[in-house]
Design a protein around this motif. Sequence first.
Motif, mmCIF file in Angstrom:
data_model
loop_
_atom_site.group_PDB
_atom_site.id
_atom_site.type_symbol
_atom_site.label_atom_id
_atom_site.label_comp_id
_atom_site.label_asym_id
_atom_site.label_seq_id
_atom_site.Cartn_x
_atom_site.Cartn_y
_atom_site.Cartn_z
ATOM 1 N N GLU A 185 -4.497 2.620 48.717
ATOM 2 C CA GLU A 185 -3.299 3.052 49.446
ATOM 3 C C GLU A 185 -2.446 3.973 48.564
ATOM 4 O O GLU A 185 -1.854 4.932 49.044
ATOM 5 N N PHE A 186 -2.386 3.649 47.276
ATOM 6 C CA PHE A 186 -1.591 4.414 46.324
ATOM 7 C C PHE A 186 -2.081 5.872 46.282
ATOM 8 O O PHE A 186 -1.314 6.815 46.381
ATOM 9 N N TRP A 187 -3.385 6.052 46.165
ATOM 10 C CA TRP A 187 -3.921 7.413 46.060
ATOM 11 C C TRP A 187 -3.767 8.167 47.374
ATOM 12 O O TRP A 187 -3.499 9.366 47.389
ATOM 13 N N VAL A 188 -3.892 7.420 48.496
ATOM 14 C CA VAL A 188 -3.662 8.068 49.791
ATOM 15 C C VAL A 188 -2.213 8.562 49.864
ATOM 16 O O VAL A 188 -1.940 9.700 50.267
ATOM 17 N N ALA A 189 -1.285 7.684 49.423
ATOM 18 C CA ALA A 189 0.139 8.049 49.456
ATOM 19 C C ALA A 189 0.380 9.293 48.596
ATOM 20 O O ALA A 189 1.109 10.211 48.987
ATOM 21 N N ALA A 190 -0.264 9.322 47.418
ATOM 22 C CA ALA A 190 -0.092 10.474 46.525
ATOM 23 C C ALA A 190 -0.582 11.743 47.216
ATOM 24 O O ALA A 190 0.086 12.794 47.193
ATOM 25 N N ALA A 191 -1.733 11.645 47.868
ATOM 26 C CA ALA A 191 -2.285 12.809 48.554
ATOM 27 C C ALA A 191 -1.352 13.246 49.680
ATOM 28 O O ALA A 191 -1.145 14.449 49.901
ATOM 29 N N GLU A 192 -0.780 12.254 50.391
ATOM 30 C CA GLU A 192 0.140 12.584 51.490
ATOM 31 C C GLU A 192 1.362 13.345 50.968
ATOM 32 O O GLU A 192 1.804 14.318 51.567
ATOM 33 N N THR A 193 1.896 12.888 49.853
ATOM 34 C CA THR A 193 3.041 13.586 49.256
ATOM 35 C C THR A 193 2.671 15.028 48.946
ATOM 36 O O THR A 193 3.389 15.967 49.303
ATOM 37 N N LEU A 194 1.517 15.207 48.312
ATOM 38 C CA LEU A 194 1.099 16.568 47.957
ATOM 39 C C LEU A 194 0.935 17.426 49.215
ATOM 40 O O LEU A 194 1.349 18.592 49.247
ATOM 41 N N TYR A 195 0.352 16.804 50.245
ATOM 42 C CA TYR A 195 0.117 17.517 51.506
ATOM 43 C C TYR A 195 1.459 17.957 52.118
ATOM 44 O O TYR A 195 1.639 19.113 52.503
ATOM 45 N N MET A 196 2.412 17.035 52.181
ATOM 46 C CA MET A 196 3.709 17.363 52.784
ATOM 47 C C MET A 196 4.434 18.450 51.980
ATOM 48 O O MET A 196 4.972 19.399 52.544
ATOM 49 N N VAL A 197 4.417 18.272 50.666
ATOM 50 C CA VAL A 197 5.119 19.240 49.819
ATOM 51 C C VAL A 197 4.473 20.623 49.928
ATOM 52 O O VAL A 197 5.162 21.631 50.118
ATOM 53 N N ALA A 198 3.152 20.642 49.879
ATOM 54 C CA ALA A 198 2.467 21.936 49.880
ATOM 55 C C ALA A 198 2.684 22.677 51.193
ATOM 56 O O ALA A 198 3.031 23.864 51.203
ATOM 57 N N LEU A 199 2.539 21.956 52.297
ATOM 58 C CA LEU A 199 2.668 22.618 53.587
ATOM 59 C C LEU A 199 4.115 23.080 53.821
ATOM 60 O O LEU A 199 4.351 24.174 54.341
ATOM 61 N N THR A 200 5.060 22.236 53.426
ATOM 62 C CA THR A 200 6.465 22.622 53.590
ATOM 63 C C THR A 200 6.794 23.841 52.725
ATOM 64 O O THR A 200 7.493 24.755 53.169
ATOM 65 N N LEU A 201 6.272 23.831 51.513
ATOM 66 C CA LEU A 201 6.560 24.953 50.629
ATOM 67 C C LEU A 201 6.018 26.246 51.250
ATOM 68 O O LEU A 201 6.654 27.297 51.175
#
Lengths: 219, 342
Positions: A10-26
């Motif tokens: 779950e931790f690694w999924v959460a990390a990937a989700e953060t990266l996904y949200m940040v990257a797409l928003t940026l």
Amino acid sequence: MDRLFELAPEFWVAAAETLYMVALTLLIGGFFGLLLGIVLYTTRPGSLLSNKPVFTIVNVVINFFRPIPFIIFIAAVQPFARYVIGTGIGNDALIFALSIASSFAISRIVEQNLLTVSPGVIEAARSMGAGPIRILRTVVLPEALGPLVLGYTFVLVALVDMTAVAGAIGGGGLGAFALTYGYRQFEPAITWAAVILIVVFVQLAQFFGNWLARKIMRR
Amino acid sequence: MALVSLTDVTKSYPSPEKGGAPIVAVDSVSLEIEAGDVFGIIGYSGAGKSTLVRLINALEPTTSGTIEVGGRTITSMPERELRGIRLEIGMIFQQFNLFNSKTVRANIAYPLQVAGASKAEIATRVDELLDFVGLADKARAFPDQLSGGQKQRVGIARALATSPRLLLADEATSALDPETTQEVLQLLKRVNREFGVTIVIITHEMEVIQSIATKVAVMDGGRVIESGDVFDVFSSPQNPSSARFVSTVVKGVPSPAEVAVLRERHDGRIVTISFRDGGASQSAVFLDLANAGLEFELVYGGINDIQGRAFGHLTLAIRGADAAVDAALAQVGARAEVTEVA
Ligand SMILES: Nc1ncnc2c1ncn2[C@@H]1O[C@H](COP(=O)(O)OP(=O)(O)OP(=O)(O)O)[C@@H](O)[C@H]1O
Ligand SMILES: [Mg+2]
């Protein structure tokens, strides 16, 4: 600690989700922020395409949205998100809200950085017969590129921070992970694991941004 | 016909306060700049020099009056057409205004790109210009790696890229030390001589005018208060303000305070003799005084060379019998202008 190992997937999924949200928003917020910032810069009185009505309207709109606290902004644009992307909850709804909110913030950063380009340099380009669009493309943006990269790095770090509230609308990411498994289940080790990873992300982003800006400005 | 001609040109800016009187930066100026001139414009800070020069390439619109460049009236031209005109007018600046994000080569190439030149044309022309300004080895350097003098040489190369007939220089040497200033001025002189480029050079330093200008206009409060051949303005300025500028480089007639100092140090009569090109030669004057058996000493002044013509004021302390001095001075007075100062 054992709990952390249990939750590793779950931790690694959460990390990937953060990266996904940040990257797409940026990407999305960064693009629209750049456009808005350029509009602000070029239409301001005395600038390349000065246009009082456009400048005033864009200025007022940005000033209207900027002070709204993000957590409230998410709720406010929820109906709009449902209409445009088909959902008002989850990571994508957060990206939607954050892209809008960050475009306004980014537009100010872009405007400020473009304003650092010396008027003399623009005058020199004008004296060579260059038109406003050419000057923007070949003089203003390249001259301001170094500071712009630093500005976007600052934004990137702020975005990591803002995605942490995704949990409020059923989204994921490291913020939601820390709240759900760490804070609510009294597992400080879990909270701290999320914190440390966020700090690592931020450090890496800042390091890369500084490196890139230095390369561009050759200092 | 003049390359640039201004007729009754006025430029005013709206007052900073609401309802206040507008700021008149340039006030009914009429000027003719002939092809081949190095035309100096001198004046104190705020005199309107920069504004005037920015009207010539239409970076600012005029408020009234007409400006013609190369026979075309630019004061009524639409912006799009003006861009074409600006390609034919180069400009250099006090702060150089180079593009810091571009190499020296790319800086010089920029106006050629604007003009739509091909890659091959640009490469050849940039090489030529780099050679001309002596910076071939700096082609790949960035402006922040250059000295002030080198930066201005890049500025000159960039301004000349599209082979303009007219070069505007706004305080082009004011940020440079005296030695570098001379280097840049000599380069501008070559630009004028070798390429026949007409140069308008703005400055507040009379040395700059003295070194390279052929014509000069003196500006004060937005107006041109005196203009003409540099030699004429230097040798006999008609306006007190011009005279002040001239006195910064030309030792003329000593001021009353200077006369007092001279008086203390020297006995005898103190007399200023003014020479002008084509008038009496110094040797004839000195011979007159020597033949009269007078003892004399040069105490103040000097001879100036402007564009190969000489003029100057020499102040002498002359000792001898009063009658003999009077007779000798009458003789000298027939050759040159004599002023008894003490
Ligand atoms: N854009 C502007 N808006 C308002 N006033 C201006 C503007 N540009 C120049 N002025 C005013 O016009 C006058 C002439 O300015 P200008 O810059 O032409 O002087 P200058 O002779 O070049 O002086 P300096 O030697 O300091 O460069 C000044 O009083 C200045 O304040
Ligand atoms: Mg000026």
